[in-house]
Write a protein that holds these residues in place. Structure first.
Motif, PDB file in Angstrom:
ATOM      1  N   GLY A  81       1.033  -1.345   0.193  1.00 51.58           N
ATOM      2  CA  GLY A  81       0.478  -0.222  -0.067  1.00 51.58           C
ATOM      3  C   GLY A  81       0.606   1.418  -0.078  1.00 51.58           C
ATOM      4  N   ALA A  82       2.049   1.233  -0.694  1.00 49.26           N
ATOM      5  CA  ALA A  82       2.898   2.045  -0.148  1.00 49.26           C
ATOM      6  C   ALA A  82       2.842   3.322  -1.438  1.00 49.26           C
ATOM      7  CB  ALA A  82       4.409   1.815   0.016  1.00 49.26           C
ATOM      8  N   THR A  83       2.909   3.895  -1.500  1.00 51.88           N
ATOM      9  CA  THR A  83       2.502   4.926  -2.531  1.00 51.88           C
ATOM     10  C   THR A  83       4.703   5.479  -3.731  1.00 51.88           C
ATOM     11  OG1 THR A  83       2.932   7.349  -0.698  1.00 51.88           O
ATOM     12  CG2 THR A  83       0.509   6.086  -1.731  1.00 51.88           C
ATOM     13  N   THR A  84       5.230   5.041  -3.026  1.00 47.70           N
ATOM     14  CA  THR A  84       6.448   5.483  -3.591  1.00 47.70           C
ATOM     15  C   THR A  84       8.098   3.954  -3.692  1.00 47.70           C
ATOM     16  OG1 THR A  84       7.525   6.134  -1.538  1.00 47.70           O
ATOM     17  CG2 THR A  84       6.545   7.786  -3.338  1.00 47.70           C
ATOM     18  N   THR A  85       8.605   4.177  -4.518  1.00 52.54           N
ATOM     19  CA  THR A  85       9.541   3.251  -4.966  1.00 52.54           C
ATOM     20  C   THR A  85       9.587   3.267  -3.848  1.00 52.54           C
ATOM     21  OG1 THR A  85      10.136   4.006  -7.012  1.00 52.54           O
ATOM     22  CG2 THR A  85      10.660   1.971  -6.200  1.00 52.54           C
ATOM     23  N   GLU A  86      10.459   4.034  -2.939  1.00 52.71           N
ATOM     24  CA  GLU A  86      11.627   3.718  -1.617  1.00 52.71           C
ATOM     25  C   GLU A  86      10.704   3.958  -0.434  1.00 52.71           C
ATOM     26  OE1 GLU A  86      12.152   7.793   1.230  1.00 52.71           O
ATOM     27  OE2 GLU A  86      14.229   7.349  -0.151  1.00 52.71           O
TER      28      GLU A  86
ATOM     29  N   ALA B 264      19.385   3.094  -2.230  1.00 58.70           N
ATOM     30  CA  ALA B 264      20.729   2.446  -4.140  1.00 58.70           C
ATOM     31  C   ALA B 264      19.641   1.681  -4.598  1.00 58.70           C
ATOM     32  CB  ALA B 264      21.618   1.859  -3.290  1.00 58.70           C
ATOM     33  N   MET B 265      18.676   1.031  -3.716  1.00 59.53           N
ATOM     34  CA  MET B 265      17.768   0.352  -4.741  1.00 59.53           C
ATOM     35  C   MET B 265      16.669   0.890  -5.181  1.00 59.53           C
ATOM     36  SD  MET B 265      17.025  -3.007  -2.392  1.00 59.53           S
ATOM     37  CE  MET B 265      17.228  -2.271  -0.485  1.00 59.53           C
ATOM     38  N   THR B 266      15.870   2.385  -4.765  1.00 56.29           N
ATOM     39  CA  THR B 266      14.874   3.357  -5.262  1.00 56.29           C
ATOM     40  C   THR B 266      15.586   3.208  -6.397  1.00 56.29           C
ATOM     41  OG1 THR B 266      14.134   3.769  -3.215  1.00 56.29           O
ATOM     42  CG2 THR B 266      13.647   5.146  -4.986  1.00 56.29           C
ATOM     43  N   ALA B 267      17.177   3.695  -6.422  1.00 55.19           N
ATOM     44  CA  ALA B 267      17.855   4.632  -7.453  1.00 55.19           C
ATOM     45  C   ALA B 267      17.668   3.791  -9.161  1.00 55.19           C
ATOM     46  CB  ALA B 267      18.795   4.711  -7.025  1.00 55.19           C
ATOM     47  N   LEU B 268      18.329   2.013  -8.142  1.00 58.26           N
ATOM     48  CA  LEU B 268      18.196   1.139  -9.357  1.00 58.26           C
ATOM     49  C   LEU B 268      16.881   1.157  -9.943  1.00 58.26           C
ATOM     50  CD1 LEU B 268      19.624  -1.277 -10.743  1.00 58.26           C
ATOM     51  CD2 LEU B 268      19.160  -2.422  -8.645  1.00 58.26           C
ATOM     52  N   VAL B 269      15.747   1.207  -9.484  1.00 60.62           N
ATOM     53  CA  VAL B 269      15.264   0.912  -9.845  1.00 60.62           C
ATOM     54  C   VAL B 269      14.105   1.934 -10.899  1.00 60.62           C
ATOM     55  CG1 VAL B 269      11.765   0.266  -9.485  1.00 60.62           C
ATOM     56  CG2 VAL B 269      13.384  -0.390  -8.305  1.00 60.62           C
ATOM     57  N   ASP B 270      14.830   3.009 -10.590  1.00 60.05           N
ATOM     58  CA  ASP B 270      14.591   4.461 -11.347  1.00 60.05           C
ATOM     59  C   ASP B 270      14.939   4.162 -12.249  1.00 60.05           C
ATOM     60  OD1 ASP B 270      12.269   4.941  -9.582  1.00 60.05           O
ATOM     61  OD2 ASP B 270      14.145   6.880  -8.960  1.00 60.05           O
ATOM     62  N   ARG B 271      16.766   3.849 -12.809  1.00 58.99           N
ATOM     63  CA  ARG B 271      17.423   3.196 -13.976  1.00 58.99           C
ATOM     64  C   ARG B 271      16.496   2.182 -14.420  1.00 58.99           C
ATOM     65  NH1 ARG B 271      21.414   3.780 -10.060  1.00 58.99           N
ATOM     66  NH2 ARG B 271      22.409   1.272 -10.320  1.00 58.99           N
ATOM     67  N   LEU B 272      16.586   1.324 -14.304  1.00 53.41           N
ATOM     68  CA  LEU B 272      15.679   0.275 -14.955  1.00 53.41           C
ATOM     69  C   LEU B 272      14.313   0.421 -15.797  1.00 53.41           C
ATOM     70  CD1 LEU B 272      16.701  -2.730 -12.493  1.00 53.41           C
ATOM     71  CD2 LEU B 272      18.042  -2.437 -14.522  1.00 53.41           C
ATOM     72  N   ARG B 273      13.667   0.966 -14.404  1.00 50.98           N
ATOM     73  CA  ARG B 273      12.416   1.902 -15.410  1.00 50.98           C
ATOM     74  C   ARG B 273      12.630   2.694 -16.900  1.00 50.98           C
ATOM     75  NH1 ARG B 273       9.127   3.621 -10.330  1.00 50.98           N
ATOM     76  NH2 ARG B 273       8.051   1.969  -9.703  1.00 50.98           N
ATOM     77  N   GLU B 274      13.603   3.773 -16.262  1.00 47.22           N
ATOM     78  CA  GLU B 274      14.436   4.456 -17.744  1.00 47.22           C
ATOM     79  C   GLU B 274      14.307   3.704 -18.904  1.00 47.22           C
ATOM     80  OE1 GLU B 274      17.025   6.409 -16.421  1.00 47.22           O
ATOM     81  OE2 GLU B 274      15.904   7.919 -15.241  1.00 47.22           O
ATOM     82  N   ARG B 275      14.928   2.339 -18.920  1.00 51.42           N
ATOM     83  CA  ARG B 275      15.521   1.686 -19.943  1.00 51.42           C
ATOM     84  C   ARG B 275      14.434   0.879 -20.437  1.00 51.42           C
ATOM     85  NH1 ARG B 275      20.005  -2.284 -16.644  1.00 51.42           N
ATOM     86  NH2 ARG B 275      21.293  -0.399 -16.062  1.00 51.42           N
TER      87      ARG B 275
END
Length: 89
Positions: free
Chosen positions: A10-15, A77-88
């Motif tokens: 039920g969280a609203t952000t990746t983090e 770091a995991m949040t940044a990873l998910v964001d990078r992977l989404r951009e790909r």
């Protein structure tokens, strides 16, 4: 996409989604920049669970060059990873 609701947490952000997952499994409250592995609370088996969790929850594929400890050391770091992977994709 970070404004969407992610799964059972039920969280609203990746983090916050990642934090909720880790806190649910460790029963410890974490800050986004805390080194999870240095704390001794996260095992290598749980690290594998984190990979699967990120892939299933956020619809990304963590492969090869992304499978580094640096990408999983902190929630930030995991949040940044998910964001990078989404951009790909």
């Amino acid at each position: 996409m970070s404004a969407s609701t992610f799964g059972a947490y039920g969280a609203t952000t990746t983090e916050t989604t990642i934090l909720a997952f880790i806190e649910d499994h460790t029963k410890i409250s974490w800050e986004p920049d805390t080194d999870l592995f240095a704390s001794g609370s996260v095992t290598s088996l749980f690290a594998l669970e984190l990979v699967v969790f990120l892939e299933r929850t956020f619809g990304v594929a963590v492969t090869g060059e992304d499978l580094t400890l640096a990408n999983f050391r902190t929630v930030a770091a995991m949040t940044a990873l998910v964001d990078r992977l989404r951009e790909r994709t």
